[in-house]
Design an enzyme around this catalytic site. Sequence first.
Site, mmCIF file in Angstrom:
data_model
loop_
_atom_site.group_PDB
_atom_site.id
_atom_site.type_symbol
_atom_site.label_atom_id
_atom_site.label_comp_id
_atom_site.label_asym_id
_atom_site.label_seq_id
_atom_site.Cartn_x
_atom_site.Cartn_y
_atom_site.Cartn_z
ATOM 1 N N LYS A 171 -8.919 6.287 1.682
ATOM 2 C CA LYS A 171 -9.114 5.839 3.062
ATOM 3 C C LYS A 171 -10.467 5.166 3.216
ATOM 4 C CE LYS A 171 -8.124 5.473 7.379
ATOM 5 N NZ LYS A 171 -7.223 4.342 7.646
ATOM 6 N N GLU A 182 0.814 -1.219 0.000
ATOM 7 C CA GLU A 182 0.000 0.000 0.000
ATOM 8 C C GLU A 182 0.846 1.266 0.000
ATOM 9 O OE1 GLU A 182 -4.100 -0.375 2.534
ATOM 10 O OE2 GLU A 182 -2.257 -0.657 3.653
HETATM 11 C C1 G6P Z 1 -9.528 1.054 2.081
HETATM 12 C C2 G6P Z 1 -8.477 1.544 3.063
HETATM 13 C C3 G6P Z 1 -8.012 0.377 3.924
HETATM 14 C C4 G6P Z 1 -9.184 -0.272 4.623
HETATM 15 C C5 G6P Z 1 -10.280 -0.680 3.627
HETATM 16 C C6 G6P Z 1 -11.562 -1.056 4.346
HETATM 17 O O1 G6P Z 1 -8.950 0.188 1.166
HETATM 18 O O2 G6P Z 1 -7.392 2.106 2.371
HETATM 19 O O3 G6P Z 1 -7.091 0.837 4.890
HETATM 20 O O4 G6P Z 1 -8.758 -1.395 5.320
HETATM 21 O O5 G6P Z 1 -10.602 0.415 2.765
HETATM 22 O O6 G6P Z 1 -12.044 0.079 4.997
HETATM 23 P P1 G6P Z 1 -12.947 0.087 6.272
HETATM 24 O O7 G6P Z 1 -13.125 1.540 6.597
HETATM 25 O O8 G6P Z 1 -14.228 -0.573 5.871
HETATM 26 O O9 G6P Z 1 -12.252 -0.656 7.332
#
Ligand code: G6P
Length: 613
Positions: free
Chosen positions: A608, A493
């Site tokens: 994010k 990432e």
């Molecule tokens: C995006 C973010 C990740 C996160 C994922 C799920 O890909 O960059 O860091 O784990 O979404 O997001 P959430 O807010 O549902 O945990």
Amino acid sequence: MCGIVAYIGDQKVNDLLLTGLKRLEYRGYDSAGLAVVADDKLHVKKKEGKVDELVEAIETDHQPESTLGIAHTRWATHGNPSDVNAHPHTNAAGDFALVHNGIIENYDVLRKNLEEKGYEFKSETDTEALVHLIDDVRKETDLSLPEAVRQALTQVVGTYGIAVVSANDPDLLIAARKGSPLLLGVGEGENFVASDAAPLVEHTRKVVYLNDGEIATVRRDGFDVKTIGDEELEKEIHELEWDLGQIEKGGYEHFMLKEIMEQPNALEECMRGRLLLEDNTVHLGGLTDVMDELREAERIILVACGTSWHSALVGEYLIEYFTRIPVEVEYASEFRYRHPILHEDDMVIAISQSGETADTLAAVREAQDRGATALGVVNVVGSSIARETDAGVYLHAGPEIGVASTKAFTGQVMVLTLLAMKLSEERGTLSKEKRAECLQAIADLPDKVRRELERDEEIAEMSKVYRYADNFLYLGRGYNFPVALEGALKLKEISYVHAEGYPAAEMKHGPIALVTRFMPVIFIAMKDSTYDKVKSNIEEVIARDGSVIAITDADNHELDDMCEYVMRVPETMEFLLPLLTVVPLQLLSYHMAVLRGCDVDQPRNLAKSVTVE
Ligand code: G6P
């Protein structure tokens, strides 16, 4: 993903909006823009790239001041990142401007119809179709702008969070939501609209969450909310928990590092009032109403995306081991489209830091539609998943701004650990003595994480050796298999280094073919029930001239001569290992990204909060 901030009041709006956009940068974006209303005219400025470039353009071009405006950070979906595709978009007469988060799925049909009517499109965006549609509805019906927006939205298929301003009404800001989060910030003689709380906290703590299918007409002295179907609504005002310090870097170079370092405190916050050592019990207030159902659940299905999906995998191991309830882990994006078999006594638990991930929210709705109870393990208070689930547990980790999730991961694993403990107590699957031992081990964790964080320098030094490596393999077993996946995800990432996570034994079914001395292999080799097997896997890699880094127990020196580097973590009970083994991996990826000159907090292309499917 895209961010919205809009203001109506008596403050100067340019700075306010630009600061707001900076606070939204963490969501991930590729262009930014704003529109303000001054002298009965719209003044629009849009720039591909970072908000700083917009700031510069506004200074150079002497953007007029105003007390009403809308602003946006765009994460491209339809049309590449460019000045033209950036928001706001205006109608041909230039008398109203709109910013939009989400995707207008029927934009091609709308666009074709509108083009036939003579509308000319300047951008490749789906959003512009909505702008011309509103314009068209207004012309055809002679409705006021708020009414034309409402009517136009009834023709939209897809998701939206929008804010609209008009050159003809300096006391009007319109906001509407379906599928993309939007909230109103309520002030004294001023009001705000934003896609999350970050741009609001320095101005007001009072917020109103818009639900799907709601539209707000916002003025300086108040606001009205109705449904898109024209039903008046009374909205509750909520109090924000965030404070400004939590969304600033507080002396750290990056949010990610700050958030890694905050983990001991975040874990303590997560346990506070829940881990009751004296009573040898766990109290999860948010689940009280559904505890009977949970205890009797036939099956628990954990749905999540990204890092949250990794914590769900840890949760699967934890809940099955301690409670003997079968657990399945699903990518939220797959769950919804494969017609899942769900029964009334299934519990679906959605895990999400933001509480806004579109696929996870859709999975919650799918579960509820099929008769299952849906619970949330969420960090952001008042987020869509938190509000739509039947019950849930907050992480209380505080705002997480760095795109790469760190303290939310450990917070989620902690909540799932507490849930496993609680359910094992309810189901009588763990003796009192064993429970006391486990709860004590949980209570001891934050200090152990503190001790690990003291080794930051050591890991920073080690990162220098590997900074040019282009491929990494992460291997772990049991509770540490999900940690291997998470370690690899963290590295790719933010450092853009290719990394794969695998269960260690699976190595022989593919990845071993890749092993050379140029591909570091990181083994999570804790002295747990899988240690001897993992140690054999290490031997196998070394036999092929591989370069091995191991994470192992503080006092285990067996691997010292075999591995190039050994990262040491304190001892704990096996089921708690992920909370310790993930920390050096977070630090490693952080330092690698810094050394490689990457934008740690806002890695390219990532968002994010992924609010579109
Ligand atoms: C995006 C973010 C990740 C996160 C994922 C799920 O890909 O960059 O860091 O784990 O979404 O997001 P959430 O807010 O549902 O945990």
